[in-house]
Design an enzyme around this catalytic site. Structure first.
Site, PDB file in Angstrom:
ATOM      1  CD  GLU A 128      -2.923  -1.182   2.285  1.00 17.46           C
ATOM      2  OE1 GLU A 128      -4.146  -1.043   2.121  1.00 17.46           O
ATOM      3  OE2 GLU A 128      -2.400  -1.413   3.382  1.00 17.46           O
ATOM      4  CB  CYS A 146       2.886   7.561   2.901  1.00 15.24           C
ATOM      5  SG  CYS A 146       3.284   6.311   4.156  1.00 15.24           S
ATOM      6  CB  CYS A 153       6.504  -4.931   9.288  1.00 10.93           C
ATOM      7  SG  CYS A 153       7.721  -4.134  10.375  1.00 10.93           S
ATOM      8  CB  CYS A 157       4.609  -1.932  16.437  1.00  6.86           C
ATOM      9  SG  CYS A 157       6.348  -1.509  16.178  1.00  6.86           S
ATOM     10  CB  CYS A 160       1.696  -1.401  13.381  1.00  2.00           C
ATOM     11  SG  CYS A 160       2.009  -1.198  11.610  1.00  2.00           S
TER      12      CYS A 160
END
Length: 401
Positions: A128, A146, A153, A157, A160
């Site tokens: 994205e 962005c 990932c 976290c 997230c």
């Protein structure tokens, strides 16, 4: 507004391109040719072609022609080659592949004109990108893109959405550049009097410092005068705090460093961000003080969670931790994410937190969310849109998407 892109009109990277991109991810310092055109900066291609036997003036002229056609005029590769100098065409098969082109699957636009773009890579994964227009117009305004640096990932976290996926693979420099390039093309076609794209933030999916060499290569492409000509000072790379890579990043580029902090002490930061168990706040602080060059500062991002990290005592601890670091601080009221217990504070708590830090001499501002209603705000990428598209892929044929 939601726009679905017909796959029959999409341009896919070849299997050969994908294999080479995977090789680049494993051995980023020694890429093997041929490489996709958008994987290296025009200046780097001038060097490659000069070493291959072209005179420097020939190489520069050929690369300038091709760069203008691809990066500025957005021409397709075949049209570009048809107009390219003969000396360039003679070297193409040996050194250069067509630019990587991601498939745009979905575009969703929020009320504030923030657009979340969903791309599919050559090997079928989804990433994205977000176009974020400024609230101000004219010379004071700006539009930011962005971009993502990884598929998934590995840092996990808890606030997230991307962290729920785990790390699938690194993105190549070409895949990062094409996110930006397509976003620029889309925005230029419709922006009217709105500001053009001038800024890039590496705050999408992934931890950029875990893919540092490809990120640096993408920045080189974006900042080259023959491609997009962005100022490095208008590029910001956000990290969860991968301390061993911070020094190399600061030595290698003039792009800005942003550190996602989100807690004033180790106990709470470790609970929110597992990276802190391997690199404490003291270690992170020491690296930032030692490695930040004179004249540069560090942007800190602090997501405020109601009754978790937003008390005035927390603000005091944060202000003390930031001492001796050339710091700017963005406070970000939490967006809806995977943990419903992590909620946005009341505005009064946000303003009180900011005021105390201002009184302590910290440069601090509150960053208001963009694209929250379409899942494009901080911490929301790879969430509901990914699940929705996966369901559609299982219930519809490709031509129906």
């Amino acid at each position: 507004m939601r726009v679905w892109i017909d796959e029959s009109n999409a341009t896919f990277s070849s299997a050969t391109q994908f294999a080479i991109l995977q090789g680049m991810s494993r051995r980023p310092r020694k890429p093997q040719f041929p490489l996709p055109w958008n994987s290296l900066s025009p200046s780097a291609w001038i060097g490659v072609l000069s070493e291959a036997g072209l005179r420097t003036t020939q190489a520069r002229g050929a690369v300038k022609t091709v760069s203008t056609a691809t990066f500025r005029q957005h021409d397709d590769w075949q049209s570009t080659l048809a107009r390219a100098p003969k000396v360039f065409r003679q070297r193409v098969q040996e050194f250069i592949l067509p630019p990587v082109r991601l498939e745009l699957c979905e575009r969703v636009t929020a009320e504030d004109r923030t657009s979340r773009l969903l791309y599919r890579t050559a090997d079928g994964h989804l990433i994205e990108t977000v176009i974020i227009p400024s609230e101000r117009g004219g010379a004071a305004g700006r539009t930011t893109v962005c971009v993502s640096s990884q598929i998934g990932c590995g840092r996990r976290c808890v606030f997230c959405e991307t962290g729920r996926l785990g790390l699938i693979r690194q993105l190549s420099a070409a895949e990062i550049v094409d996110q930006f390039h397509q976003a620029v093309m889309l925005w230029d076609a419709e922006r009217g009097q709105a500001p053009k794209v001038t800024n890039v933030v590496f705050m999408g999916m992934g931890e950029p410092l875990d893919n540092l060499h490809e990120v640096l290569r993408a920045i080189e492409v974006m900042t080259d005068d023959l491609s997009f000509g962005l100022s490095a000072k208008r590029i910001t790379v956000s990290t969860v705090g991968v301390a061993p890579k911070i020094g190399e990043f600061l030595r290698s580029t003039r792009a800005n460093l942003a550190v996602s902090l989100n807690a004033p002490d180790d106990e709470r930061r470790s609970a929110l961000m597992p990276v802190n168990k391997r690199c404490s706040m003291a270690d992170l602080r020491r690296v930032l003080i030692d490695k930040t060059p004179a004249g540069r500062d560090v942007l800190f991002e602090y997501i405020l969670f109601d009754r978790v990290n937003d008390s005035l005592d927390d603000a005091e601890l944060l202000g003390a931790w930031l001492q001796d670091i050339p710091a700017r601080l963005n406070l970000i009221p939490a967006n809806p994410g995977p943990d419903p217990k992590l909620r946005q504070p009341e505005p009064e708590r946000v303003w009180a937190f900011q005021k105390l830090l201002l009184d302590r001499g910290v440069r601090v501002m509150v960053r208001h969310p963009h694209g929250r209603d379409v899942g494009g705000a901080c911490g929301q990428l790879a969430g509901a849109a990914r699940e929705r598209l996966d369901r559609l892929q299982h219930t519809r044929s490709p031509g129906e998407l």
